[in-house]
Design a protein around this motif. Structure first.
Motif, PDB file in Angstrom:
ATOM      1  N   MET A  71      30.921  17.601  20.117  1.00 14.54           N
ATOM      2  CA  MET A  71      30.556  18.998  20.006  1.00 14.54           C
ATOM      3  C   MET A  71      31.261  19.609  18.806  1.00 14.54           C
ATOM      4  O   MET A  71      32.418  19.347  18.556  1.00 14.54           O
ATOM      5  CB  MET A  71      30.960  19.718  21.302  1.00 14.54           C
ATOM      6  N   GLN A  72      30.542  20.411  18.070  1.00 15.61           N
ATOM      7  CA  GLN A  72      31.079  21.140  16.925  1.00 15.61           C
ATOM      8  C   GLN A  72      30.949  22.627  17.217  1.00 15.61           C
ATOM      9  O   GLN A  72      29.984  23.046  17.861  1.00 15.61           O
ATOM     10  CB  GLN A  72      30.285  20.799  15.666  1.00 15.61           C
ATOM     11  N   SER A  73      31.901  23.416  16.753  1.00 12.17           N
ATOM     12  CA  SER A  73      31.818  24.856  16.993  1.00 12.17           C
ATOM     13  C   SER A  73      31.915  25.607  15.673  1.00 12.17           C
ATOM     14  O   SER A  73      32.507  25.125  14.704  1.00 12.17           O
ATOM     15  CB  SER A  73      32.905  25.313  17.958  1.00 12.17           C
ATOM     16  N   TYR A  74      31.320  26.798  15.672  1.00  8.90           N
ATOM     17  CA  TYR A  74      31.233  27.619  14.469  1.00  8.90           C
ATOM     18  C   TYR A  74      31.448  29.077  14.837  1.00  8.90           C
ATOM     19  O   TYR A  74      31.002  29.528  15.897  1.00  8.90           O
ATOM     20  CB  TYR A  74      29.845  27.491  13.817  1.00  8.90           C
ATOM     21  N   GLY A  75      32.082  29.824  13.962  1.00  4.68           N
ATOM     22  CA  GLY A  75      32.187  31.264  14.063  1.00  4.68           C
ATOM     23  C   GLY A  75      31.603  31.864  12.797  1.00  4.68           C
ATOM     24  O   GLY A  75      31.941  31.434  11.698  1.00  4.68           O
ATOM     25  N   ILE A  87      17.018  21.979  17.327  1.00  2.19           N
ATOM     26  CA  ILE A  87      17.742  21.516  16.136  1.00  2.19           C
ATOM     27  C   ILE A  87      19.182  21.115  16.449  1.00  2.19           C
ATOM     28  O   ILE A  87      19.908  20.689  15.559  1.00  2.19           O
ATOM     29  CB  ILE A  87      17.703  22.532  14.982  1.00  2.19           C
ATOM     30  N   GLY A  88      19.607  21.256  17.714  1.00  2.00           N
ATOM     31  CA  GLY A  88      20.919  20.770  18.099  1.00  2.00           C
ATOM     32  C   GLY A  88      21.932  21.821  18.498  1.00  2.00           C
ATOM     33  O   GLY A  88      23.092  21.490  18.772  1.00  2.00           O
ATOM     34  N   ILE A  89      21.541  23.077  18.541  1.00  4.07           N
ATOM     35  CA  ILE A  89      22.466  24.128  18.970  1.00  4.07           C
ATOM     36  C   ILE A  89      22.482  24.136  20.495  1.00  4.07           C
ATOM     37  O   ILE A  89      21.443  24.265  21.138  1.00  4.07           O
ATOM     38  CB  ILE A  89      22.057  25.492  18.390  1.00  4.07           C
ATOM     39  N   THR A  90      23.673  23.989  21.050  1.00  2.00           N
ATOM     40  CA  THR A  90      23.799  23.889  22.506  1.00  2.00           C
ATOM     41  C   THR A  90      24.310  25.179  23.140  1.00  2.00           C
ATOM     42  O   THR A  90      24.135  25.387  24.338  1.00  2.00           O
ATOM     43  CB  THR A  90      24.741  22.736  22.885  1.00  2.00           C
ATOM     44  N   GLN A  91      24.938  26.025  22.356  1.00  2.00           N
ATOM     45  CA  GLN A  91      25.491  27.279  22.869  1.00  2.00           C
ATOM     46  C   GLN A  91      25.510  28.298  21.733  1.00  2.00           C
ATOM     47  O   GLN A  91      25.844  27.956  20.596  1.00  2.00           O
ATOM     48  CB  GLN A  91      26.914  27.051  23.375  1.00  2.00           C
ATOM     49  N   MET A  92      25.141  29.517  22.037  1.00  2.00           N
ATOM     50  CA  MET A  92      25.207  30.576  21.032  1.00  2.00           C
ATOM     51  C   MET A  92      25.488  31.884  21.747  1.00  2.00           C
ATOM     52  O   MET A  92      24.809  32.231  22.708  1.00  2.00           O
ATOM     53  CB  MET A  92      23.909  30.674  20.237  1.00  2.00           C
ATOM     54  N   ASP A 103      27.153  16.873  18.332  1.00  2.00           N
ATOM     55  CA  ASP A 103      27.804  16.062  17.304  1.00  2.00           C
ATOM     56  C   ASP A 103      26.750  15.592  16.306  1.00  2.00           C
ATOM     57  O   ASP A 103      25.628  15.251  16.681  1.00  2.00           O
ATOM     58  CB  ASP A 103      28.502  14.851  17.936  1.00  2.00           C
ATOM     59  N   GLY A 104      27.110  15.598  15.051  1.00  4.02           N
ATOM     60  CA  GLY A 104      26.179  15.211  14.001  1.00  4.02           C
ATOM     61  C   GLY A 104      25.383  16.369  13.423  1.00  4.02           C
ATOM     62  O   GLY A 104      24.684  16.205  12.426  1.00  4.02           O
ATOM     63  N   PHE A 105      25.481  17.547  14.030  1.00  4.13           N
ATOM     64  CA  PHE A 105      24.796  18.732  13.497  1.00  4.13           C
ATOM     65  C   PHE A 105      25.357  19.034  12.113  1.00  4.13           C
ATOM     66  O   PHE A 105      26.559  19.023  11.900  1.00  4.13           O
ATOM     67  CB  PHE A 105      25.021  19.928  14.423  1.00  4.13           C
ATOM     68  N   ASP A 106      24.474  19.275  11.175  1.00  2.00           N
ATOM     69  CA  ASP A 106      24.869  19.628   9.808  1.00  2.00           C
ATOM     70  C   ASP A 106      24.179  20.945   9.459  1.00  2.00           C
ATOM     71  O   ASP A 106      22.955  20.985   9.302  1.00  2.00           O
ATOM     72  CB  ASP A 106      24.442  18.529   8.840  1.00  2.00           C
ATOM     73  N   PRO A 107      24.951  22.045   9.352  1.00  2.92           N
ATOM     74  CA  PRO A 107      24.318  23.349   9.078  1.00  2.92           C
ATOM     75  C   PRO A 107      23.424  23.349   7.848  1.00  2.92           C
ATOM     76  O   PRO A 107      22.340  23.937   7.871  1.00  2.92           O
ATOM     77  CB  PRO A 107      25.510  24.291   8.896  1.00  2.92           C
ATOM     78  N   ASP A 108      23.855  22.685   6.772  1.00  2.00           N
ATOM     79  CA  ASP A 108      23.050  22.672   5.544  1.00  2.00           C
ATOM     80  C   ASP A 108      21.724  21.940   5.739  1.00  2.00           C
ATOM     81  O   ASP A 108      20.722  22.296   5.143  1.00  2.00           O
ATOM     82  CB  ASP A 108      23.830  22.027   4.398  1.00  2.00           C
ATOM     83  N   ARG A 109      21.721  20.932   6.583  1.00  2.00           N
ATOM     84  CA  ARG A 109      20.506  20.155   6.827  1.00  2.00           C
ATOM     85  C   ARG A 109      19.678  20.755   7.960  1.00  2.00           C
ATOM     86  O   ARG A 109      18.445  20.809   7.885  1.00  2.00           O
ATOM     87  CB  ARG A 109      20.893  18.711   7.191  1.00  2.00           C
ATOM     88  N   ASP A 110      20.354  21.210   9.034  1.00  2.00           N
ATOM     89  CA  ASP A 110      19.644  21.547  10.261  1.00  2.00           C
ATOM     90  C   ASP A 110      19.191  23.004  10.362  1.00  2.00           C
ATOM     91  O   ASP A 110      18.138  23.268  10.929  1.00  2.00           O
ATOM     92  CB  ASP A 110      20.482  21.155  11.474  1.00  2.00           C
ATOM     93  N   PHE A 111      19.955  23.954   9.838  1.00  2.00           N
ATOM     94  CA  PHE A 111      19.508  25.345   9.897  1.00  2.00           C
ATOM     95  C   PHE A 111      18.164  25.563   9.206  1.00  2.00           C
ATOM     96  O   PHE A 111      17.310  26.275   9.731  1.00  2.00           O
ATOM     97  CB  PHE A 111      20.555  26.301   9.320  1.00  2.00           C
ATOM     98  N   PRO A 112      17.918  24.959   8.029  1.00  2.00           N
ATOM     99  CA  PRO A 112      16.593  25.160   7.407  1.00  2.00           C
ATOM    100  C   PRO A 112      15.428  24.690   8.275  1.00  2.00           C
ATOM    101  O   PRO A 112      14.312  25.190   8.134  1.00  2.00           O
ATOM    102  CB  PRO A 112      16.687  24.358   6.105  1.00  2.00           C
ATOM    103  N   LYS A 113      15.664  23.761   9.197  1.00  2.00           N
ATOM    104  CA  LYS A 113      14.603  23.275  10.080  1.00  2.00           C
ATOM    105  C   LYS A 113      14.074  24.381  10.994  1.00  2.00           C
ATOM    106  O   LYS A 113      12.945  24.292  11.475  1.00  2.00           O
ATOM    107  CB  LYS A 113      15.108  22.117  10.943  1.00  2.00           C
ATOM    108  N   LEU A 114      14.880  25.403  11.232  1.00  2.00           N
ATOM    109  CA  LEU A 114      14.417  26.512  12.072  1.00  2.00           C
ATOM    110  C   LEU A 114      13.132  27.098  11.521  1.00  2.00           C
ATOM    111  O   LEU A 114      12.224  27.457  12.260  1.00  2.00           O
ATOM    112  CB  LEU A 114      15.500  27.596  12.158  1.00  2.00           C
ATOM    113  N   ASN A 115      13.057  27.190  10.200  1.00  2.00           N
ATOM    114  CA  ASN A 115      11.917  27.839   9.558  1.00  2.00           C
ATOM    115  C   ASN A 115      10.641  27.011   9.579  1.00  2.00           C
ATOM    116  O   ASN A 115       9.597  27.489   9.145  1.00  2.00           O
ATOM    117  CB  ASN A 115      12.283  28.236   8.132  1.00  2.00           C
ATOM    118  N   ASP A 116      10.717  25.782  10.091  1.00  2.00           N
ATOM    119  CA  ASP A 116       9.496  24.990  10.240  1.00  2.00           C
ATOM    120  C   ASP A 116       8.564  25.600  11.283  1.00  2.00           C
ATOM    121  O   ASP A 116       7.367  25.319  11.285  1.00  2.00           O
ATOM    122  CB  ASP A 116       9.833  23.548  10.664  1.00  2.00           C
ATOM    123  N   LEU A 117       9.115  26.422  12.155  1.00  2.00           N
ATOM    124  CA  LEU A 117       8.329  27.068  13.202  1.00  2.00           C
ATOM    125  C   LEU A 117       7.962  28.485  12.745  1.00  2.00           C
ATOM    126  O   LEU A 117       8.843  29.319  12.542  1.00  2.00           O
ATOM    127  CB  LEU A 117       9.136  27.136  14.509  1.00  2.00           C
TER     128      LEU A 117
END
Length: 112
Positions: free
Chosen positions: A1-5, A38-43, A60-74
């Motif tokens: 698990m990775q966490s971000y603020g 895209i891998g976000i488990t808690q927000m 684990d393995g989530f990469d903000p630079d790679r994975d956040f842009p995938k949101l816009n595919d929808l």
């Protein structure tokens, strides 16, 4: 698990603040599903005045630079994001290429 603020500001208008809170009380199901896909488990988003703080956990393995842009595919997510951006503005601390500005983690109860 990775966490971000992360931090972001709402526009300086109490009506906008209330609209933002209402949108999030009734977040669109497609948006919530896409975040999970895209891998976000808690927000969680916290608000004081017009300053927001988002706490996020990702698989684990989530990469903000790679994975956040995938949101816009929808398309529905893009629609949500465009709507939210009409209510938001960058925090003064944000770099020119940042919207949500990442915050430095300085303490975790579990470090000790």
């Amino acid at each position: 698990m990775q966490s971000y603020g992360l931090t972001l500001m709402l526009k300086n208008d109490q009506e906008i603040v209330e609209r933002y809170k209402d949108y999030h009380r009734h977040a669109w199901p497609e948006v919530v599903a896409r975040l999970r896909e895209i891998g976000i488990t808690q927000m969680r988003i916290y608000l004081i005045g017009r300053r927001m703080f988002m706490y996020m956990e990702a698989a684990d393995g989530f990469d903000p630079d790679r994975d956040f842009p995938k949101l816009n595919d929808l398309p529905r997510y893009r629609e949500w994001d465009e709507l939210m951006r009409t209510l938001q503005e960058r925090a003064p601390e944000a770099k020119p290429d940042e919207w949500w500005a990442p915050m430095e983690e300085v303490f975790d109860l579990n470090w000790k």
